[in-house]
Design a protein around this motif. Sequence first.
Motif, PDB file in Angstrom:
ATOM      1  N   SER A  64       1.064  -1.313  -0.066  1.00  0.00           N
ATOM      2  CA  SER A  64      -0.082   0.074   0.122  1.00  0.00           C
ATOM      3  C   SER A  64       0.796   1.212  -0.055  1.00  0.00           C
ATOM      4  CB  SER A  64      -0.843   0.122   1.045  1.00  0.00           C
ATOM      5  OG  SER A  64      -0.123   0.250   2.420  1.00  0.00           O
ATOM      6  N   VAL A  65       2.239   1.056   0.384  1.00  0.00           N
ATOM      7  CA  VAL A  65       3.033   2.048   0.316  1.00  0.00           C
ATOM      8  C   VAL A  65       4.101   2.001  -0.508  1.00  0.00           C
ATOM      9  CG1 VAL A  65       2.387   2.832   2.750  1.00  0.00           C
ATOM     10  CG2 VAL A  65       4.359   1.242   2.236  1.00  0.00           C
ATOM     11  N   ALA A  66       4.408   1.096  -1.263  1.00  0.00           N
ATOM     12  CA  ALA A  66       5.571   0.707  -1.892  1.00  0.00           C
ATOM     13  C   ALA A  66       5.349   0.251  -3.227  1.00  0.00           C
ATOM     14  CB  ALA A  66       6.730  -0.118  -1.304  1.00  0.00           C
ATOM     15  N   GLU A  80       9.851   1.002  -4.508  1.00  0.00           N
ATOM     16  CA  GLU A  80      10.233   2.270  -4.864  1.00  0.00           C
ATOM     17  C   GLU A  80       9.005   3.032  -4.153  1.00  0.00           C
ATOM     18  OE1 GLU A  80      11.919   2.741  -9.614  1.00  0.00           O
ATOM     19  OE2 GLU A  80       9.547   2.602  -9.247  1.00  0.00           O
ATOM     20  N   ASN A  81       9.346   4.560  -3.899  1.00  0.00           N
ATOM     21  CA  ASN A  81       8.439   5.543  -3.332  1.00  0.00           C
ATOM     22  C   ASN A  81       8.200   5.111  -1.691  1.00  0.00           C
ATOM     23  OD1 ASN A  81       8.137   6.226  -6.144  1.00  0.00           O
ATOM     24  ND2 ASN A  81       6.280   5.241  -6.327  1.00  0.00           N
ATOM     25  N   VAL A  82       9.037   4.542  -1.097  1.00  0.00           N
ATOM     26  CA  VAL A  82       9.076   4.291   0.367  1.00  0.00           C
ATOM     27  C   VAL A  82      10.225   4.297   0.784  1.00  0.00           C
ATOM     28  CG1 VAL A  82       9.746   1.700  -0.482  1.00  0.00           C
ATOM     29  CG2 VAL A  82       8.161   2.201   1.789  1.00  0.00           C
ATOM     30  N   GLN A  83      10.221   4.947   2.088  1.00  0.00           N
ATOM     31  CA  GLN A  83      11.425   4.905   2.937  1.00  0.00           C
ATOM     32  C   GLN A  83      11.371   3.929   4.244  1.00  0.00           C
ATOM     33  OE1 GLN A  83      13.983   6.874   2.989  1.00  0.00           O
ATOM     34  NE2 GLN A  83      13.547   8.241   1.028  1.00  0.00           N
ATOM     35  N   LEU A  92       7.212  -4.180   8.126  1.00  0.00           N
ATOM     36  CA  LEU A  92       8.608  -4.615   8.234  1.00  0.00           C
ATOM     37  C   LEU A  92       8.621  -6.454   8.125  1.00  0.00           C
ATOM     38  CD1 LEU A  92      10.302  -2.389  11.040  1.00  0.00           C
ATOM     39  CD2 LEU A  92      10.724  -2.671   8.476  1.00  0.00           C
ATOM     40  N   ASP A  93       7.596  -6.983   8.914  1.00  0.00           N
ATOM     41  CA  ASP A  93       7.403  -8.204   8.877  1.00  0.00           C
ATOM     42  C   ASP A  93       7.109  -8.723   7.425  1.00  0.00           C
ATOM     43  OD1 ASP A  93       7.575  -8.320  11.714  1.00  0.00           O
ATOM     44  OD2 ASP A  93       5.501  -8.473  11.911  1.00  0.00           O
TER      45      ASP A  93
END
Length: 402
Positions: A64-66, A80-83, A92-93
Amino acid sequence: MADVRSTLEAYKHISPDSGHPIIIHPKFNPKINNWNPPDPVREEVQPPKDRALFADPEKKALFSVAKRIDLTESIGTLLENVQLSQLNEQQLDELALLVSERGVVYFRDQDLTTDTQVKLFEHYGILDKHPAQKEVRHVTIKGSNSDYRRDSVYTPWPQAGWHADTSFEINPPSYSMLRMEEHPEVGGDTAWVSQYGLFDALSSTYQKLFESLHAIHTSRLQYDTILDLWGVGPNRPPIDTHHPAVITHPVTGLKAFNVNEGFVTGFAELKKAESDKLLEFANFHIHSADDHLVRWKWAVGSVAMWDNRAVIHRVIPGKYKAGSRRGVRTTVFGEKPYFDPKSESRDAREERLAEENQNGNGVHAEAHTNGNGVKPTNGANGATEPNGVDIPGRKGSDVSGN
């Protein structure tokens, strides 16, 4: 620029006939003989439950964020598009699960520092420490423009060889993360090869042969080279361990080839000539696996996270300026490697799932896979994986490479 080989003991003994250094046996090398490691040999540890086993198999939170880009069919994914610094525990899991499936996952332009990288990686378990590591929490990875082909004449360890990080340990690392702080514009790439793919690429006869063997993993060759070439005193004495030549991955339940040229010197069950020839084939097999390889071009701020149980890797030697490549690597302890003969290969799983889907959209699968497409796998001691935790099924598990 000084030649790094000039630090070798052999360069103090030049042949008057050839003008080249004379190879010094480690037993007669004072730099090796006079070193007393400060720490004892490690004993087996029980790492915490792998964080990938807590993940949503569909990885909805992470995706949902990458933006996901698979770099090859077999191995390697770019997000991409993620920190990384902004990911929550659930994400993280799910990242750990993606790494265990795809082998290695990459990121560009990350804002991590050493402190935030260490804190992030502590989420995945107990931080490991490389034998040559001086910092408590991480090891600094540098490049080398030395001629490794020439170095190999005088040093026993294949520095540029394919390897899984410290595979000689009783508890080899599970996950590793490398973040690049300095890097040349050209050169210093790293390549990874899928150990799922290496197993699948064998004939069924060779698969059965390797399944019956234990590979001899040793730190002795690296130990001698670290002292003689690098001038660094290893923290622990050298060790030999016998790990299954084929392992069962505790997260995916897949069979993975567990032989590498960096630390494996033979096979415990074989005679010397047999072992040497089989190891020669294994190294050839690794070097010819272009269909299961991904090569990553680093830049400052790039990050790679990989699973040492699913991939091996090597830095690509080059002629870039010495001191222009520096990265920070963190690793965590994994379980003691094991092999479950009931586990399956990646190709076999794909074929099984395809057949089951043809027989009624997976209805047939429920009779023997709990309806999730993944057969439960046994750990070293029976019905659970090594940490005593049942391995859950993973519907939609992304090990096929898409």
